[in-house]
Each structure stands twice: as structure tokens, then as C-alpha cells.
Design a protein around this motif. Sequence first.
Motif, PDB file in Angstrom:
ATOM      1  N   LEU A  82       1.194  -1.296   0.251  1.00 33.44           N
ATOM      2  CA  LEU A  82       0.320  -0.058   0.181  1.00 33.44           C
ATOM      3  C   LEU A  82       1.220   0.992   0.165  1.00 33.44           C
ATOM      4  N   ILE A  83       1.083   1.534  -0.959  1.00 34.48           N
ATOM      5  CA  ILE A  83       2.368   3.152  -1.384  1.00 34.48           C
ATOM      6  C   ILE A  83       0.974   4.343  -0.961  1.00 34.48           C
ATOM      7  N   ARG A  84       1.736   5.470  -0.616  1.00 36.05           N
ATOM      8  CA  ARG A  84       0.862   6.692  -0.239  1.00 36.05           C
ATOM      9  C   ARG A  84       1.638   7.334  -1.296  1.00 36.05           C
ATOM     10  N   TYR A  85       0.913   8.883  -1.526  1.00 39.40           N
ATOM     11  CA  TYR A  85       1.357   9.832  -2.235  1.00 39.40           C
ATOM     12  C   TYR A  85       1.238  11.101  -1.864  1.00 39.40           C
ATOM     13  N   THR A  86       2.490  11.612  -2.429  1.00 36.27           N
ATOM     14  CA  THR A  86       2.460  13.256  -2.164  1.00 36.27           C
ATOM     15  C   THR A  86       2.534  14.365  -3.563  1.00 36.27           C
ATOM     16  N   GLY A  87       1.959  15.304  -3.148  1.00 40.68           N
ATOM     17  CA  GLY A  87       2.505  16.275  -4.246  1.00 40.68           C
ATOM     18  C   GLY A  87       1.406  16.766  -5.231  1.00 40.68           C
ATOM     19  N   GLY A  88       2.066  16.772  -6.739  1.00 39.61           N
ATOM     20  CA  GLY A  88       1.124  16.016  -7.906  1.00 39.61           C
ATOM     21  C   GLY A  88       0.454  17.210  -7.878  1.00 39.61           C
ATOM     22  N   ARG A  89      -0.260  17.603  -9.540  1.00 36.00           N
ATOM     23  CA  ARG A  89      -0.989  18.827  -9.753  1.00 36.00           C
ATOM     24  C   ARG A  89      -2.084  18.437  -8.676  1.00 36.00           C
ATOM     25  N   TYR A  90      -2.413  20.505  -8.180  1.00 33.89           N
ATOM     26  CA  TYR A  90      -4.036  20.367  -7.501  1.00 33.89           C
ATOM     27  C   TYR A  90      -5.494  21.804  -8.264  1.00 33.89           C
ATOM     28  N   LEU A  91      -6.286  21.905  -7.644  1.00 33.81           N
ATOM     29  CA  LEU A  91      -6.485  22.776  -8.711  1.00 33.81           C
ATOM     30  C   LEU A  91      -5.864  24.135  -9.133  1.00 33.81           C
ATOM     31  N   GLY A  92      -5.720  24.112  -9.986  1.00 30.77           N
ATOM     32  CA  GLY A  92      -5.270  25.329 -10.788  1.00 30.77           C
ATOM     33  C   GLY A  92      -3.786  25.546 -10.940  1.00 30.77           C
ATOM     34  N   SER A  93      -3.580  24.414  -9.832  1.00 29.27           N
ATOM     35  CA  SER A  93      -1.139  24.417 -11.078  1.00 29.27           C
ATOM     36  C   SER A  93      -1.097  24.229 -11.456  1.00 29.27           C
ATOM     37  N   GLY A  94      -0.616  24.470 -11.823  1.00 27.20           N
ATOM     38  CA  GLY A  94       0.713  23.375 -13.718  1.00 27.20           C
ATOM     39  C   GLY A  94       1.164  22.833 -13.419  1.00 27.20           C
ATOM     40  N   PRO A  95       2.070  22.027 -14.582  1.00 27.81           N
ATOM     41  CA  PRO A  95       2.022  20.360 -14.143  1.00 27.81           C
ATOM     42  C   PRO A  95       3.009  20.145 -13.436  1.00 27.81           C
ATOM     43  N   LEU A  96       2.648  18.943 -11.908  1.00 24.99           N
ATOM     44  CA  LEU A  96       3.328  18.152 -11.270  1.00 24.99           C
ATOM     45  C   LEU A  96       3.137  17.073 -11.641  1.00 24.99           C
ATOM     46  N   SER A  97       4.233  16.826 -10.899  1.00 26.22           N
ATOM     47  CA  SER A  97       4.294  14.818 -10.938  1.00 26.22           C
ATOM     48  C   SER A  97       4.186  14.415  -9.066  1.00 26.22           C
ATOM     49  N   GLY A  98       3.045  14.180  -8.573  1.00 23.85           N
ATOM     50  CA  GLY A  98       2.922  13.003  -7.520  1.00 23.85           C
ATOM     51  C   GLY A  98       4.350  12.688  -7.658  1.00 23.85           C
ATOM     52  N   LYS A  99       4.267  12.388  -5.919  1.00 26.02           N
ATOM     53  CA  LYS A  99       5.558  11.332  -5.555  1.00 26.02           C
ATOM     54  C   LYS A  99       5.083  10.382  -4.784  1.00 26.02           C
ATOM     55  N   GLU A 100       5.916   9.486  -4.215  1.00 27.35           N
ATOM     56  CA  GLU A 100       5.432   8.042  -4.035  1.00 27.35           C
ATOM     57  C   GLU A 100       6.026   8.518  -2.326  1.00 27.35           C
ATOM     58  N   ALA A 101       5.722   8.583  -1.477  1.00 29.88           N
ATOM     59  CA  ALA A 101       5.804   9.257   0.909  1.00 29.88           C
ATOM     60  C   ALA A 101       5.973   7.340   1.189  1.00 29.88           C
ATOM     61  N   GLY A 102       5.986   6.705   0.764  1.00 33.62           N
ATOM     62  CA  GLY A 102       6.451   5.605   1.303  1.00 33.62           C
ATOM     63  C   GLY A 102       5.857   4.631   1.812  1.00 33.62           C
ATOM     64  N   ASN A 103       6.322   2.731   1.721  1.00 38.26           N
ATOM     65  CA  ASN A 103       5.170   1.970   1.860  1.00 38.26           C
ATOM     66  C   ASN A 103       4.473   1.845   3.017  1.00 38.26           C
ATOM     67  N   VAL A 104       3.210   1.188   3.114  1.00 37.44           N
ATOM     68  CA  VAL A 104       2.783   1.707   4.805  1.00 37.44           C
ATOM     69  C   VAL A 104       2.301   0.367   4.901  1.00 37.44           C
ATOM     70  N   GLY A 105       2.786  -0.766   4.236  1.00 40.97           N
ATOM     71  CA  GLY A 105       2.906  -2.198   5.164  1.00 40.97           C
ATOM     72  C   GLY A 105       1.736  -2.469   3.813  1.00 40.97           C
ATOM     73  N   THR A 106       1.273  -3.728   4.305  1.00 37.11           N
ATOM     74  CA  THR A 106       0.571  -4.709   3.210  1.00 37.11           C
ATOM     75  C   THR A 106      -0.564  -4.734   3.439  1.00 37.11           C
ATOM     76  N   VAL A 107      -1.336  -4.652   2.546  1.00 39.41           N
ATOM     77  CA  VAL A 107      -3.201  -4.868   2.300  1.00 39.41           C
ATOM     78  C   VAL A 107      -3.619  -5.722   1.173  1.00 39.41           C
ATOM     79  N   ARG A 108      -4.232  -6.904   1.994  1.00 39.85           N
ATOM     80  CA  ARG A 108      -4.736  -7.857   1.745  1.00 39.85           C
ATOM     81  C   ARG A 108      -6.381  -7.895   1.389  1.00 39.85           C
ATOM     82  N   PHE A 109      -6.252  -8.327   0.288  1.00 34.27           N
ATOM     83  CA  PHE A 109      -8.020  -8.477  -0.311  1.00 34.27           C
ATOM     84  C   PHE A 109      -8.242 -10.084   0.171  1.00 34.27           C
ATOM     85  N   ARG A 110      -9.729 -11.002  -0.065  1.00 34.24           N
ATOM     86  CA  ARG A 110     -10.517 -12.065  -0.134  1.00 34.24           C
ATOM     87  C   ARG A 110     -11.710 -11.641  -0.496  1.00 34.24           C
TER      88      ARG A 110
END
Length: 283
Positions: A82-110
Motif C-alpha cells: 500500500l503506497i502513499r503519495y504526495t505532491g502532484g497537481r492541485y486545482l489551478g496548478s501547472g504541471p506537477l508530478s506526484g511522488k511516492e511517500a512511502g510503503n505503509v505496509g501490505t493490504v490484503r483482500f479476499r
Amino acid sequence: MHSKKLMAVVLLSGAGLAQAFAPQAGTWVVSSELDGKPGRGLAIDVQNDTFVMQMYAYESSGQPTFYLATGKIANDQVAAPLIRYTGGRYLGSGPLSGKEAGNVGTVRFRFTSGATGYITLPGESEKAISRFNFGYAFAASSLVGIWALTSLGSEGLVADAAQLTSNLGPTSTGNGLVATSDGLFGCEHQTSGGLAGNVLCIKINAQGQLQRSYVFAYSVNEGEGYSQRSGTGTQQLLSVRRLTTPQGVGTGLVYKSDEQQSVVEHPALRFHMENIATGGSLN
């Protein structure tokens, strides 16, 4: 047939397939957190065996954030970072790229069906999740539209399509029989008896003889269940797809009907609907 038996039939019919079902693409929720207030939500999609989940949640400070998990689904289960992200475009912004902000652990589904399952998030116990159905009530009006029903089993591939147009009123076991304009095909949400909670559809011929029955549960535009031809005890694995909304808006690539036709109810349609819903034979 009890709904638990229906589930067993679906699972047994799917035995031998590489995967009995795939989670429906769309908005999912943690079932216990569905209280009508803003909270966490999941966007899930599966293409081939690739599983993608986007999650919107909150930081401990209360600030909103989102996560992304990708992995391979096998045997209706997924484990992915499960990867968290930060940065990136906001409303009205110019070109921006989000960046990984860390792996917070494993998410499991069944997953237990195409619309239900469980999630285990990092630091949390396993919780039930479900496809979020916010557009269709458990009512006769939600069945109006064009449906495609495809079943697979010992009979081979069997396909039917029906345009359900009008509510003819409830049977003794449901909340409104919705039929085609010729009165030879009808479906109804079952509210009592062994099929309560499912949709029962009946197909008859012009002489009123039962041809085939369909039992399924659906969420939004997709359903799962079984079909059975009259005179046999063999049940086929059934996949159901809504092709138009009750307003005639296509959910995929479909034609649009130009005219709304009146419905003439065949008296045998209601008889077979009530007979099967109360445990009668298919003969």
C-alpha cells in the motif's frame, strides 16, 4: 432454494474454472463504515489478473490523502504493498508530478463474490467490504431496462436478452413482476420464501409452458447466479449484465429503442414465478 444453497451452487458450478469471478470495477466501501457521512472509500478495478485499488482516507492530523495498491489476483485473493503519495497537481496548478511517500505496509483482500469481500489494512483487523450501490433500490423499478443473461454448464453456452418494460404488480413472493412487452419473460425481486433477497426471472413460450428460470443476485450493473431449463435438475453458472438503465441510457455499447411498447401479461408467467419461488418443480 435457500440463498445459502444458491451461493453453494454458484461456487460449485464455478469449480474447474481458473477463477469463478472477478471483483466488480467501481466504488467499494468498508461495510461497517457506511453511515452516510464522509469517510474512507476504495476504487477497485481488475483487468485480466491485474488488480488495482485506490483508497482515499485521512492522516492522523485529519488531512486527506490517498493510497495505491497493485498486484496479481489469484484464487480471489490479493496481497499488495500500500503506497502513499504526495505532491502532484492541485486545482489551478501547472504541471506537477506526484511522488511516492512511502510503503505503509501490505493490504490484503479476499473476495467472496463479485460484490463482497474482506480487506485487511496495515494496523487493522480484517473488515467486510462491498460494492457501493447508490443508484438502484431493491425495488421493481430497478429492473426496468435491457438485460443480458449468459449461462454456462453441461448444456453449453446459453444466452438470453430481455427488455423489461413495465411493472405488472407483485406476486405472492415478490415486490413487483417486471415483464417484456410480449409478456413471455419477467423478473422480480423476491421478498419472501427461500429465494428472498435474490432476483427470479421466468421465461415461457406463447403456450404458457415454462422454458427456463434464472436466479441471481446483482449489484449495480452485474449479477451472478444460476439458470435452469424446464424439466431438468441441472443448473448452469449464470452471469448477468444490465445493458440499459430504467431511463434507457446504455451502460455499454447497445442500441436505443425508439418506442415504449405496452405490456400484455401472459397469465402463465405469474403462475410459474410463484410456483418456483415457493419450491415448485420446473416441469
